[in-house]
Design a protein around this motif. Structure first.
Motif, PDB file in Angstrom:
ATOM      1  N   GLN A  76      17.792  50.590  79.098  1.00 43.95           N
ATOM      2  CA  GLN A  76      18.489  51.263  80.497  1.00 43.95           C
ATOM      3  C   GLN A  76      18.284  50.412  81.685  1.00 43.95           C
ATOM      4  O   GLN A  76      19.301  50.274  82.476  1.00 43.95           O
ATOM      5  CB  GLN A  76      18.015  52.617  80.611  1.00 43.95           C
ATOM      6  CG  GLN A  76      18.596  53.546  79.589  1.00 43.95           C
ATOM      7  CD  GLN A  76      17.908  54.977  79.852  1.00 43.95           C
ATOM      8  OE1 GLN A  76      16.566  55.098  80.513  1.00 43.95           O
ATOM      9  NE2 GLN A  76      18.603  56.177  79.443  1.00 43.95           N
ATOM     10  N   ALA A 100      21.274  48.238  83.589  1.00 47.58           N
ATOM     11  CA  ALA A 100      21.166  48.269  85.183  1.00 47.58           C
ATOM     12  C   ALA A 100      21.222  46.976  85.793  1.00 47.58           C
ATOM     13  O   ALA A 100      22.044  46.610  86.473  1.00 47.58           O
ATOM     14  CB  ALA A 100      20.371  49.182  85.688  1.00 47.58           C
ATOM     15  N   ALA A 106      24.522  45.142  84.732  1.00 49.13           N
ATOM     16  CA  ALA A 106      25.807  45.647  85.592  1.00 49.13           C
ATOM     17  C   ALA A 106      25.697  45.317  86.955  1.00 49.13           C
ATOM     18  O   ALA A 106      26.877  44.910  87.554  1.00 49.13           O
ATOM     19  CB  ALA A 106      25.629  47.344  85.257  1.00 49.13           C
ATOM     20  N   ARG A 139      21.382  47.372  92.243  1.00 51.28           N
ATOM     21  CA  ARG A 139      21.239  48.295  91.187  1.00 51.28           C
ATOM     22  C   ARG A 139      21.575  49.841  91.823  1.00 51.28           C
ATOM     23  O   ARG A 139      22.034  50.663  91.128  1.00 51.28           O
ATOM     24  CB  ARG A 139      19.703  48.370  90.474  1.00 51.28           C
ATOM     25  CG  ARG A 139      19.739  47.359  89.691  1.00 51.28           C
ATOM     26  CD  ARG A 139      18.343  47.310  89.050  1.00 51.28           C
ATOM     27  NE  ARG A 139      17.929  48.405  88.172  1.00 51.28           N
ATOM     28  CZ  ARG A 139      17.050  48.619  87.276  1.00 51.28           C
ATOM     29  NH1 ARG A 139      15.990  47.718  87.392  1.00 51.28           N
ATOM     30  NH2 ARG A 139      16.878  49.739  86.877  1.00 51.28           N
ATOM     31  N   LEU A 186      25.295  50.960  91.887  1.00 54.30           N
ATOM     32  CA  LEU A 186      26.140  51.184  90.664  1.00 54.30           C
ATOM     33  C   LEU A 186      26.280  52.673  90.404  1.00 54.30           C
ATOM     34  O   LEU A 186      25.672  53.505  90.873  1.00 54.30           O
ATOM     35  CB  LEU A 186      25.214  50.579  89.635  1.00 54.30           C
ATOM     36  CG  LEU A 186      24.778  49.126  89.280  1.00 54.30           C
ATOM     37  CD1 LEU A 186      24.168  48.882  88.193  1.00 54.30           C
ATOM     38  CD2 LEU A 186      26.146  48.209  89.295  1.00 54.30           C
ATOM     39  N   SER A 216      27.233  55.687  87.920  1.00 55.17           N
ATOM     40  CA  SER A 216      26.921  56.194  86.435  1.00 55.17           C
ATOM     41  C   SER A 216      27.893  55.626  85.392  1.00 55.17           C
ATOM     42  O   SER A 216      27.322  54.997  84.333  1.00 55.17           O
ATOM     43  CB  SER A 216      26.711  57.483  86.425  1.00 55.17           C
ATOM     44  OG  SER A 216      27.889  58.110  86.408  1.00 55.17           O
ATOM     45  N   ARG A 244      26.800  51.840  84.701  1.00 57.52           N
ATOM     46  CA  ARG A 244      25.710  51.931  84.008  1.00 57.52           C
ATOM     47  C   ARG A 244      26.032  52.130  82.376  1.00 57.52           C
ATOM     48  O   ARG A 244      25.296  51.521  81.545  1.00 57.52           O
ATOM     49  CB  ARG A 244      24.758  52.629  84.544  1.00 57.52           C
ATOM     50  CG  ARG A 244      23.878  52.297  85.842  1.00 57.52           C
ATOM     51  CD  ARG A 244      23.142  53.504  86.276  1.00 57.52           C
ATOM     52  NE  ARG A 244      22.695  53.207  87.905  1.00 57.52           N
ATOM     53  CZ  ARG A 244      21.418  52.411  88.163  1.00 57.52           C
ATOM     54  NH1 ARG A 244      20.705  52.252  87.399  1.00 57.52           N
ATOM     55  NH2 ARG A 244      21.321  51.949  89.233  1.00 57.52           N
ATOM     56  N   TYR A 288      25.295  49.698  79.114  1.00 58.06           N
ATOM     57  CA  TYR A 288      24.447  50.284  78.178  1.00 58.06           C
ATOM     58  C   TYR A 288      25.190  50.368  76.937  1.00 58.06           C
ATOM     59  O   TYR A 288      24.452  50.040  75.848  1.00 58.06           O
ATOM     60  CB  TYR A 288      23.862  51.680  78.620  1.00 58.06           C
ATOM     61  CG  TYR A 288      23.009  52.190  77.636  1.00 58.06           C
ATOM     62  CD1 TYR A 288      21.460  51.792  77.666  1.00 58.06           C
ATOM     63  CD2 TYR A 288      23.203  53.088  76.605  1.00 58.06           C
ATOM     64  CE1 TYR A 288      20.564  52.196  76.668  1.00 58.06           C
ATOM     65  CE2 TYR A 288      22.247  53.473  75.844  1.00 58.06           C
ATOM     66  CZ  TYR A 288      20.896  53.011  75.829  1.00 58.06           C
ATOM     67  OH  TYR A 288      19.945  53.673  74.796  1.00 58.06           O
TER      68      TYR A 288
END
Length: 159
Positions: free
Chosen positions: A40, A44, A47, A55, A58, A60, A63, A67
């Protein structure tokens, strides 16, 4: 015919792994850390890098999209090649010794695996020193006349 490298990967497999910018970023990031990292957290970081943001900024959705991409595509490819170890139970991922062998393909400043230097930089430095010496000779005159300076300059350019 593809050549097998010292890390056991064929040239085609190596280039295929490194062809994706996400996988290159994953390898660069894992090379900077000596410890395992949660998938995870890695997602992040990727992303944030892709979206050119922090971070914390970002969403959800960003992310989650990363992921899923890492979990389903990129990590399995790297794990199959023996570049990373991924523990599905804990979500921990770490770079293997084999993954460290790829540094020379990721970082232009890294020395080759055998510790040799990148000679292009030394040649560039030598060229700059010679160009400065030639410039000083051309401006200052020295023991050569103008024709001699021009002949040396043309010879240097041809080299």
């Amino acid at each position: 015919m593809t050549e097998t490298r010292e890390n056991g990967l064929s040239q085609d497999a190596l280039f295929s792994l490194l062809s994706n910018p996400r996988r290159r970023f994953i390898l660069r990031y894992l090379n900077r850390t000596d410890e395992s990292i949660q998938l995870q957290d890695l997602a992040a970081e990727v992303a944030a890098w892709e979206n050119e943001t922090d971070r914390e900024a970002l969403t959800s959705k960003q992310r989650k999209r990363l992921y899923v991409s890492l979990y389903q595509t990129h990590i399995p490819k790297l794990e199959e090649a023996g570049i990373v170890e991924y523990d599905g139970d804990t979500g921990q991922i770490r770079l293997t010794d084999r993954g460290g062998d790829l540094n020379r393909y990721l970082d232009v400043d890294a020395p080759d695996a055998d510790g040799t230097r990148r000679w292009g930089r030394y040649y560039l430095l030598l060229a700059l020193v010679v160009a400065l010496a030639y410039g000083a000779l051309a401006v200052g005159g020295g023991p050569l006349d103008r024709t001699g300076v021009v002949v040396i300059g043309v010879g240097w350019v041809l080299l």
